[in-house]
Design an enzyme around this catalytic site. Sequence first.
Site, PDB file in Angstrom:
ATOM      1  N   TRP A  17     -11.878  21.030  14.929  1.00  0.00           N
ATOM      2  CA  TRP A  17     -11.727  20.189  13.741  1.00  0.00           C
ATOM      3  C   TRP A  17     -12.848  20.435  12.734  1.00  0.00           C
ATOM      4  CZ3 TRP A  17      -7.160  18.244  13.522  1.00  0.00           C
ATOM      5  CH2 TRP A  17      -6.497  17.815  14.676  1.00  0.00           C
ATOM      6  N   GLU A  38      -4.556  -3.252   4.835  1.00  0.00           N
ATOM      7  CA  GLU A  38      -4.235  -3.967   6.072  1.00  0.00           C
ATOM      8  C   GLU A  38      -5.406  -4.783   6.598  1.00  0.00           C
ATOM      9  OE1 GLU A  38      -3.703  -0.891   5.241  1.00  0.00           O
ATOM     10  OE2 GLU A  38      -1.910  -0.008   6.129  1.00  0.00           O
ATOM     11  N   THR A  56       0.859  -1.179   0.000  1.00  0.00           N
ATOM     12  CA  THR A  56       0.000   0.000   0.000  1.00  0.00           C
ATOM     13  C   THR A  56       0.896   1.230   0.000  1.00  0.00           C
ATOM     14  OG1 THR A  56      -1.661   1.222   1.252  1.00  0.00           O
ATOM     15  CG2 THR A  56      -0.216  -0.178   2.541  1.00  0.00           C
ATOM     16  N   LYS A  76      -7.724  21.797  10.994  1.00  0.00           N
ATOM     17  CA  LYS A  76      -7.871  22.338  12.343  1.00  0.00           C
ATOM     18  C   LYS A  76      -7.919  23.857  12.262  1.00  0.00           C
ATOM     19  CE  LYS A  76      -6.860  21.077  16.945  1.00  0.00           C
ATOM     20  NZ  LYS A  76      -6.075  20.300  17.879  1.00  0.00           N
TER      21      LYS A  76
END
Length: 539
Positions: free
Chosen positions: A439, A326, A181, A434
Amino acid sequence: MMNVPLTVGSLLERAEKYFAKKQVISRTHSRIHRLTYKEIGERTRKLAHALEGLGVKRGERVGTLAWNHHRHLEAYFAAPGMGAVLHTINIRLSPEDITYIINHAEDQVLLIDEDILPLVEKIHHHFKTVKAYVIMTDQEELPETSLSPAYSYEKLIEDKDPNYAFATDIDENEPAGMCYTSATTGKPKGVVYTHRGIVLHTFALGLTDTVGLSESDIAMAVVPMFHVNAWGMPFACTWFGSTQVFPGPQFHPKLLAELIEQEKVTVTAGVPTIWIGLLQVLEQGNYDTSSLRAVLCGGSAAPKGIIRIFETKYKIPFLHAYGMTETTPIALLSRRKSYQTDLSEEELLDLRAKQGMLVPGLEMKVIGDKGEVKWNGVEMGELLIRGPWIANEYYKDDRTKDAFKDGWLHTGDVAVVDEEGVVKLVDRTKDLIKSGGEWISSVDLENALMAHEAVLEACVIAVPHQEWQERPIACVVLKDAYKNKVEKEELQEFIRPQFAKWWLPDDVLFLDEIPKTSVGKFQKMALRKQVNEQLNNMA
Ligand code: AMP
């Protein structure tokens, strides 16, 4: 209970035995091939025999550089069947990364598509372990090549044993597959799949409450076979005896629409950019897509606007799923629960746009600043996953310690969880914006923008800001019919009602295209660089 090993070879054995007559339909450079599972089985065994003849030993890697077609499917079972490891290589990576991957995995034999030959010819002198090249061509004769030794696939398997027996002493924890990946920084990272992990993931794809793949399906994986094993579809479809359709090399959306219509595809899988392209074609032509029972979409966030068109206009159920290299990859999948019957159309679309609920067999937690977040749809944290088809390390790589801690995979994805346990991704940890210490989710803003009829693609990124540290900027590609006809104010007004004022992007930039990764996802890092340079030049 009996301790019978779960092995990849046994998946094909079932198709050979019970679904011998069913078909694999495969587009290659020259034509469409129609093979039965009986033929696929014999050819796979011949290939395994041939690989043994080329000196491939137990546990060694067989690399593939190929599109989605029947020969690639044969390699999917031949390598693990004989105890070797199938290493699918992403053909869209840079030549440097491909060289790194082949050397790092120590590939012994490479199976290469005809049109990838020029790329391999340019870099093969850097390969340290490759002993032979097999060219996946329809011709018995080998195309002219500087690779050596090189064999034509068909010629190579011609006189091999169609009854060649798969290894019977494989431990289910032995490696069967491998995929790299791309990392945001540094070289790609390798993930090794065990026989056990692949088989258990295959079970998961058959569950009614996940993808529900079955014998009655005609399945077309558009997601490349080098992108996390085409999300496990070739393994599952073979085991369950589904008909498989492979779109082959360099396909385009029109071809996908034709294949769906002609072959009566029931389920298909790919990243959102594929479906954005397909919708454009469906809008222009008159294709019959009524056979489709599901469009499986993952790899990056599925925009609500796209889901709406599939579901309401074309009446095609949209299955939004989440996973990573994964995680083999399916980990989350969005489905309505049986008691959620009173959802409005809008609420249902919102649910579909979430990444969904954990697939049975896995565990998750979402960790925020103060520990595990509450399931209230508001508190954000990093998504952690564990389970029998989740990797526990990167192959021979120090970066293992960054992502695998205390028995959990730290996904690097920031999520909220609602009261029903449904996960919604708000960003990658590295992509969160941010602003003034708060956020902002770029994904939510992108979704809102892509719901506008003029917008083909939207990508929201952070740019540095003196007062607020970072502020969001939207980069938008307009549909052809709307080019130069839409002002940024219109788009800002369009999304204004949905967000707090400070969430709204400071600017909207119109681009011709958004840079994409090798598997078709928005490449935010490249875009941030491009936009920052543009803004600096203007300053
Ligand atoms: P890869 O290993 O290349 O498949 O990339 C995995 C990453 O893709 C995940 O960590 C997510 O950031 C992203 N991803 C995968 N599926 C989704 C999805 N349905 N929505 C949003 N992001 C996704």
